[in-house]
Design a protein around this motif. Sequence first.
Motif, PDB file in Angstrom:
ATOM      1  N   GLU A 232       0.686  -1.180  -0.176  1.00  0.00           N
ATOM      2  CA  GLU A 232      -0.117   0.101  -0.108  1.00  0.00           C
ATOM      3  C   GLU A 232       0.795   1.281   0.067  1.00  0.00           C
ATOM      4  O   GLU A 232       0.427   2.149  -0.751  1.00  0.00           O
ATOM      5  CB  GLU A 232      -0.884   0.019   1.248  1.00  0.00           C
ATOM      6  CG  GLU A 232      -2.176  -1.192   1.169  1.00  0.00           C
ATOM      7  CD  GLU A 232      -2.906  -1.032   2.412  1.00  0.00           C
ATOM      8  OE1 GLU A 232      -2.149  -0.343   3.485  1.00  0.00           O
ATOM      9  OE2 GLU A 232      -3.899  -1.852   2.464  1.00  0.00           O
ATOM     10  N   ASN A 233       1.866   1.226   0.835  1.00  0.00           N
ATOM     11  CA  ASN A 233       2.619   2.506   0.785  1.00  0.00           C
ATOM     12  C   ASN A 233       3.403   2.724  -0.432  1.00  0.00           C
ATOM     13  O   ASN A 233       4.174   3.877  -0.571  1.00  0.00           O
ATOM     14  CB  ASN A 233       3.562   2.368   1.962  1.00  0.00           C
ATOM     15  CG  ASN A 233       3.094   2.409   3.458  1.00  0.00           C
ATOM     16  OD1 ASN A 233       2.152   2.846   3.584  1.00  0.00           O
ATOM     17  ND2 ASN A 233       3.693   1.761   4.430  1.00  0.00           N
ATOM     18  N   SER A 234       3.665   1.605  -1.094  1.00  0.00           N
ATOM     19  CA  SER A 234       4.188   1.935  -2.487  1.00  0.00           C
ATOM     20  C   SER A 234       3.410   2.826  -3.509  1.00  0.00           C
ATOM     21  O   SER A 234       3.927   3.524  -4.297  1.00  0.00           O
ATOM     22  CB  SER A 234       4.519   0.540  -3.289  1.00  0.00           C
ATOM     23  OG  SER A 234       5.282  -0.373  -2.553  1.00  0.00           O
ATOM     24  N   LEU A 235       2.098   2.955  -3.283  1.00  0.00           N
ATOM     25  CA  LEU A 235       1.462   3.742  -3.746  1.00  0.00           C
ATOM     26  C   LEU A 235       1.744   5.408  -3.759  1.00  0.00           C
ATOM     27  O   LEU A 235       1.485   6.051  -4.638  1.00  0.00           O
ATOM     28  CB  LEU A 235      -0.192   3.798  -3.663  1.00  0.00           C
ATOM     29  CG  LEU A 235      -0.875   2.474  -4.278  1.00  0.00           C
ATOM     30  CD1 LEU A 235      -2.208   2.374  -3.229  1.00  0.00           C
ATOM     31  CD2 LEU A 235      -1.043   2.507  -5.435  1.00  0.00           C
ATOM     32  N   LEU A 236       2.545   5.806  -2.610  1.00  0.00           N
ATOM     33  CA  LEU A 236       2.688   6.998  -2.155  1.00  0.00           C
ATOM     34  C   LEU A 236       3.684   7.586  -3.222  1.00  0.00           C
ATOM     35  O   LEU A 236       3.622   8.846  -3.396  1.00  0.00           O
ATOM     36  CB  LEU A 236       3.308   7.325  -0.925  1.00  0.00           C
ATOM     37  CG  LEU A 236       2.407   6.762   0.206  1.00  0.00           C
ATOM     38  CD1 LEU A 236       3.030   6.619   1.333  1.00  0.00           C
ATOM     39  CD2 LEU A 236       1.298   7.617   0.408  1.00  0.00           C
ATOM     40  N   VAL A 246      -4.239   7.358  -7.517  1.00  0.00           N
ATOM     41  CA  VAL A 246      -3.964   6.839  -6.304  1.00  0.00           C
ATOM     42  C   VAL A 246      -5.025   6.795  -5.167  1.00  0.00           C
ATOM     43  O   VAL A 246      -5.104   5.810  -4.533  1.00  0.00           O
ATOM     44  CB  VAL A 246      -2.512   7.727  -5.590  1.00  0.00           C
ATOM     45  CG1 VAL A 246      -2.088   7.283  -4.368  1.00  0.00           C
ATOM     46  CG2 VAL A 246      -1.436   7.388  -6.414  1.00  0.00           C
ATOM     47  N   TYR A 247      -5.670   8.018  -5.121  1.00  0.00           N
ATOM     48  CA  TYR A 247      -6.929   8.016  -4.506  1.00  0.00           C
ATOM     49  C   TYR A 247      -7.788   6.833  -4.633  1.00  0.00           C
ATOM     50  O   TYR A 247      -8.399   6.394  -3.906  1.00  0.00           O
ATOM     51  CB  TYR A 247      -7.521   9.348  -4.301  1.00  0.00           C
ATOM     52  CG  TYR A 247      -8.725   9.459  -3.528  1.00  0.00           C
ATOM     53  CD1 TYR A 247      -8.629   9.545  -2.204  1.00  0.00           C
ATOM     54  CD2 TYR A 247     -10.076   9.448  -4.167  1.00  0.00           C
ATOM     55  CE1 TYR A 247      -9.822   9.818  -1.413  1.00  0.00           C
ATOM     56  CE2 TYR A 247     -11.112   9.366  -3.399  1.00  0.00           C
ATOM     57  CZ  TYR A 247     -11.147   9.546  -2.191  1.00  0.00           C
ATOM     58  OH  TYR A 247     -12.243   9.555  -1.379  1.00  0.00           O
ATOM     59  N   SER A 248      -8.330   6.913  -5.870  1.00  0.00           N
ATOM     60  CA  SER A 248      -9.226   5.856  -6.284  1.00  0.00           C
ATOM     61  C   SER A 248      -8.747   4.245  -5.808  1.00  0.00           C
ATOM     62  O   SER A 248      -9.550   3.708  -5.460  1.00  0.00           O
ATOM     63  CB  SER A 248      -9.262   5.911  -7.927  1.00  0.00           C
ATOM     64  OG  SER A 248      -9.687   7.237  -8.145  1.00  0.00           O
ATOM     65  N   GLN A 254      -9.051   0.183   0.296  1.00  0.00           N
ATOM     66  CA  GLN A 254      -9.399   0.456   1.872  1.00  0.00           C
ATOM     67  C   GLN A 254      -7.865   0.674   2.684  1.00  0.00           C
ATOM     68  O   GLN A 254      -7.738   0.437   3.518  1.00  0.00           O
ATOM     69  CB  GLN A 254      -9.916  -0.380   2.491  1.00  0.00           C
ATOM     70  CG  GLN A 254     -11.311  -0.724   1.958  1.00  0.00           C
ATOM     71  CD  GLN A 254     -12.168  -1.650   2.887  1.00  0.00           C
ATOM     72  OE1 GLN A 254     -11.869  -2.286   3.588  1.00  0.00           O
ATOM     73  NE2 GLN A 254     -13.425  -2.073   2.057  1.00  0.00           N
ATOM     74  N   CYS A 255      -7.101   1.506   1.590  1.00  0.00           N
ATOM     75  CA  CYS A 255      -5.892   2.119   2.211  1.00  0.00           C
ATOM     76  C   CYS A 255      -5.867   3.355   2.898  1.00  0.00           C
ATOM     77  O   CYS A 255      -5.891   4.403   2.223  1.00  0.00           O
ATOM     78  CB  CYS A 255      -4.656   1.881   1.094  1.00  0.00           C
ATOM     79  SG  CYS A 255      -4.690   0.573   0.231  1.00  0.00           S
ATOM     80  N   GLY A 256      -6.344   3.580   4.191  1.00  0.00           N
ATOM     81  CA  GLY A 256      -6.849   4.681   4.759  1.00  0.00           C
ATOM     82  C   GLY A 256      -5.911   5.961   4.651  1.00  0.00           C
ATOM     83  O   GLY A 256      -6.114   6.913   4.144  1.00  0.00           O
ATOM     84  N   ASN A 257      -4.551   5.476   5.252  1.00  0.00           N
ATOM     85  CA  ASN A 257      -3.492   6.457   5.117  1.00  0.00           C
ATOM     86  C   ASN A 257      -3.114   7.087   3.884  1.00  0.00           C
ATOM     87  O   ASN A 257      -2.885   8.143   3.566  1.00  0.00           O
ATOM     88  CB  ASN A 257      -2.343   6.014   5.831  1.00  0.00           C
ATOM     89  CG  ASN A 257      -2.372   5.535   7.447  1.00  0.00           C
ATOM     90  OD1 ASN A 257      -3.226   6.080   7.940  1.00  0.00           O
ATOM     91  ND2 ASN A 257      -1.603   4.620   7.748  1.00  0.00           N
ATOM     92  N   ALA A 262      -3.555  11.113  -0.629  1.00  0.00           N
ATOM     93  CA  ALA A 262      -3.898  11.692  -2.027  1.00  0.00           C
ATOM     94  C   ALA A 262      -5.023  12.571  -1.970  1.00  0.00           C
ATOM     95  O   ALA A 262      -4.974  13.513  -2.730  1.00  0.00           O
ATOM     96  CB  ALA A 262      -4.376  10.422  -2.508  1.00  0.00           C
ATOM     97  N   ALA A 263      -6.094  12.502  -1.054  1.00  0.00           N
ATOM     98  CA  ALA A 263      -6.953  13.482  -0.906  1.00  0.00           C
ATOM     99  C   ALA A 263      -6.530  15.045  -0.409  1.00  0.00           C
ATOM    100  O   ALA A 263      -6.783  15.905  -0.846  1.00  0.00           O
ATOM    101  CB  ALA A 263      -8.127  13.306   0.309  1.00  0.00           C
ATOM    102  N   ARG A 264      -5.201  15.063   0.235  1.00  0.00           N
ATOM    103  CA  ARG A 264      -4.757  16.218   0.452  1.00  0.00           C
ATOM    104  C   ARG A 264      -4.048  16.903  -0.643  1.00  0.00           C
ATOM    105  O   ARG A 264      -4.152  17.858  -0.997  1.00  0.00           O
ATOM    106  CB  ARG A 264      -3.453  16.047   1.634  1.00  0.00           C
ATOM    107  CG  ARG A 264      -2.893  17.232   2.040  1.00  0.00           C
ATOM    108  CD  ARG A 264      -2.102  16.867   3.442  1.00  0.00           C
ATOM    109  NE  ARG A 264      -2.818  16.360   4.497  1.00  0.00           N
ATOM    110  CZ  ARG A 264      -3.303  17.064   5.569  1.00  0.00           C
ATOM    111  NH1 ARG A 264      -3.196  18.461   5.259  1.00  0.00           N
ATOM    112  NH2 ARG A 264      -4.043  16.474   6.516  1.00  0.00           N
TER     113      ARG A 264
END
Length: 439
Positions: A232-236, A246-248, A254-257, A262-264
């Motif tokens: 999941e962190n690799s998406l960053l 990335v947000y989608s 369900q990767c909350g962090n 991404a929303a930010r």
Amino acid sequence: MTQWCNLYPNPTSPRLVEHPCNVKRVKILAGINEHCMTEILQVDLTNDSRAETFRINSRARKHTSQTPWPSLEARYLKIVPISVHGSSVAVMGYFPSIWRVSLTGIVHDWKAYYLERRYPEHCEPPYSPFDLSSDADIIFQSRGGVDFRLHRDVLAKVSSVWQDMLSFPQDPESDPAIPQVVTLTEDTKTLDNIFRLCYPATLPHFTSIDNVCAALDAANKYMMDPIIAQIENSLLQFLDSEPLRVYSVAYIYQCGNVARAAARRLVADPSFADPPYPPPEFDYLPAIALSAVGAYRRKYIKAALNAFGDHEWMHSGNHARRFPEFGTRMAGGPGTWVWLQCTSCPVEGGGPPMTIKRGTRSIDNVVYPTKWWQKYFDAAERELSLWPFGSVVTEPRLTWPAIKGAGKCRTCGARAVRDLMEYTDMMAERIGEATHKVS
């Protein structure tokens, strides 16, 4: 399969460049190995620096039941210059060359799978430690036929599915010295990525979000909880280039962090919900996901505007500047903001009066900011309503017109730059602190 070949005779100049060594005619050959290649294109190039695109139709034989899709499979391409635009005398001492070549086409997973099965010897083998592990007691094989030599104990630790599967008794007639071979449905790249997170090996390098999604699918399928967070962190790493996708992906998996990060980033894009090229996840992303980002963005903007519009902070903030002690712009020491102290600028045309409460005192202070500062404030407020970030209030396109306006006043001109720069730097930090609390 149809592809296109782009040829760039000259790498730099956009102008018409004629030279005796410019290539005139080339042929392109393709094949599975470099010693047996088939000519697929022969074409003439123009004598200039413009890129040229040629369609390569690599259909080499009729469709048969043994050939799921008629094409010429190729691992190597060879470009051979045949002639140049200059005469044979003119090109003495020169070597004809093509500076850049690019290929574009259509990639389908089922075609890649077909090629993996048909040409396993050309597939990229797994790297250490999965290739020559002498103590491996089980072999997992990708759908392309590539073997990963692994260890039962390691697999049982990272996957509850494999733990149950490996607990089944083996065939009593099988040779215990020969590792059991288990064929999986995942491709070679996906298995290499997830196994690297299970072993003390070089960590995987995800080159695209598609690779991350494939690894997440496999990790969830086999219940590999210890490595899911790492994937999941690799998406960053794709936040800067593809924040919406990335947000989608983070929302769907369900990767909350990751979704919050991404929303930010999407706060900076007023039209994030209507991109010109929607990510593929939009086909099944629920509308509530985008609505959540919109609500988050509105809260973000509200926090930024409240911090920027709090005039009490100019008096009571953590700084040495203070309002004049008495009404209008009549008093105040050298520490007062110049746009609140100046008596040379006319009150008419300035900003609305600011009322500053003085604790338990019955009389509040009323001050009138100068016209040039009010114009800056109004412009910055409009920008913050679109891009609610502290850096916005420091941008020269907002501060420079205010400084020019202050330069027309003999009192403001001497101090406007210092005061405004100090104010914007502190305000940018204040806005950042306010928006950071938004959740």
